[in-house]
Scaffold this active site. Structure first.
Site, mmCIF file in Angstrom:
data_model
loop_
_atom_site.group_PDB
_atom_site.id
_atom_site.type_symbol
_atom_site.label_atom_id
_atom_site.label_comp_id
_atom_site.label_asym_id
_atom_site.label_seq_id
_atom_site.Cartn_x
_atom_site.Cartn_y
_atom_site.Cartn_z
ATOM 1 N N ASN A 1 0.844 -1.189 0.000
ATOM 2 C CA ASN A 1 0.000 0.000 0.000
ATOM 3 C C ASN A 1 0.884 1.245 0.000
ATOM 4 O OD1 ASN A 1 0.577 -1.022 2.637
ATOM 5 N ND2 ASN A 1 -0.854 0.464 3.531
ATOM 6 N N ILE A 2 0.429 2.255 -0.738
ATOM 7 C CA ILE A 2 1.169 3.511 -0.866
ATOM 8 C C ILE A 2 0.198 4.637 -0.559
ATOM 9 C CG2 ILE A 2 2.515 4.984 -2.398
ATOM 10 C CD1 ILE A 2 3.050 2.403 -4.098
ATOM 11 N N GLU A 3 0.416 5.310 0.575
ATOM 12 C CA GLU A 3 -0.472 6.391 0.980
ATOM 13 C C GLU A 3 0.080 7.733 0.528
ATOM 14 O OE1 GLU A 3 -2.153 4.108 4.957
ATOM 15 O OE2 GLU A 3 -0.868 5.848 5.206
ATOM 16 N N CYS B 1 -3.936 0.786 -2.912
ATOM 17 C CA CYS B 1 -3.838 -0.456 -2.143
ATOM 18 C C CYS B 1 -2.771 -1.384 -2.739
ATOM 19 C CB CYS B 1 -5.169 -1.194 -2.164
ATOM 20 S SG CYS B 1 -6.535 -0.271 -1.462
ATOM 21 N N GLU C 1 -2.944 -4.536 -3.372
ATOM 22 C CA GLU C 1 -3.464 -5.431 -4.407
ATOM 23 C C GLU C 1 -3.384 -4.783 -5.786
ATOM 24 O OE1 GLU C 1 -4.841 -4.538 -1.504
ATOM 25 O OE2 GLU C 1 -6.459 -5.908 -0.923
ATOM 26 N N CYS D 1 -10.629 -4.137 -0.405
ATOM 27 C CA CYS D 1 -11.654 -3.084 -0.503
ATOM 28 C C CYS D 1 -12.429 -3.245 -1.808
ATOM 29 C CB CYS D 1 -11.008 -1.705 -0.401
ATOM 30 S SG CYS D 1 -10.191 -1.172 -1.922
ATOM 31 N N CYS E 1 -10.447 -2.596 -5.128
ATOM 32 C CA CYS E 1 -9.570 -3.723 -5.486
ATOM 33 C C CYS E 1 -10.380 -4.908 -5.990
ATOM 34 C CB CYS E 1 -8.711 -4.129 -4.295
ATOM 35 S SG CYS E 1 -7.405 -2.937 -3.923
HETATM 36 ZN ZN ZN Z 1 -8.049 -1.953 -2.016
#
Ligand code: ZN
Length: 138
Positions: free
Chosen positions: A49-51, A60, A62, A99, A102
């Site tokens: 994940n990359i915020e 996300c 995935e 989510c 995804c």
């Molecule tokens: Zn997701």
């Protein structure tokens, strides 16, 4: 990295790659590391994940892994593993499962016989994740 078409990983091996990817997560806001690994065209692709400070731009694990495979010319993937090492051991499935965004991407790029495994949940079917994905009219 596993990169031979004859060396398809076990789900545990794919989960191990996802764990390694989770270590690279950029998650200064949530502190929640997620790792993913897909097996496509005989090669493993990983994602974390990359915020972003602009939260809506975050991505996300995935989708990072799937898009890496797609950008490498893989139209379909055969296996997906997702891990959430920061989730409590007794976390509910809702705290680990993919989510909605995804799920849509998974539905579009998974092969018909594709396998999905999520840490703490086990194998799940696409039908369970997203019974009715959006499809453009053709
Ligand atoms: Zn997701």
């Amino acid at each position: 990295m596993i990169d031979s078409p004859d060396n398809r990983p076990s789900l545990d091996e794919l989960m191990a790659l996802a764990y390694e990817a989770a270590k690279l997560a950029h998650c200064p806001y949530s502190g929640f590391h997620v790792g993913a690994a897909v097996w496509a065209n005989g090669k493993a692709y990983t994602g974390c994940n990359i915020e972003s400070a602009s939260f809506g731009l975050s991505l996300c694990a995935e989708r990072v892994a799937i898009f890496k495979a797609v950008s490498d010319g893989c139209a379909r993937f055969d296996m997906l593993a997702v891990v959430t090492p920061d989730a409590p051991v007794d976390a509910a499935p809702e705290q680990r499962i993919c989510c909605g965004a995804c799920r849509q991407v998974i539905a579009e790029f998974i092969s018909p016989q594709g396998v999905i495994v999520i840490e703490g949940i086990g194998e799940v079917s696409l039908q369970d994740l997203l019974p009715t994905p959006f499809l453009l009219p053709t």
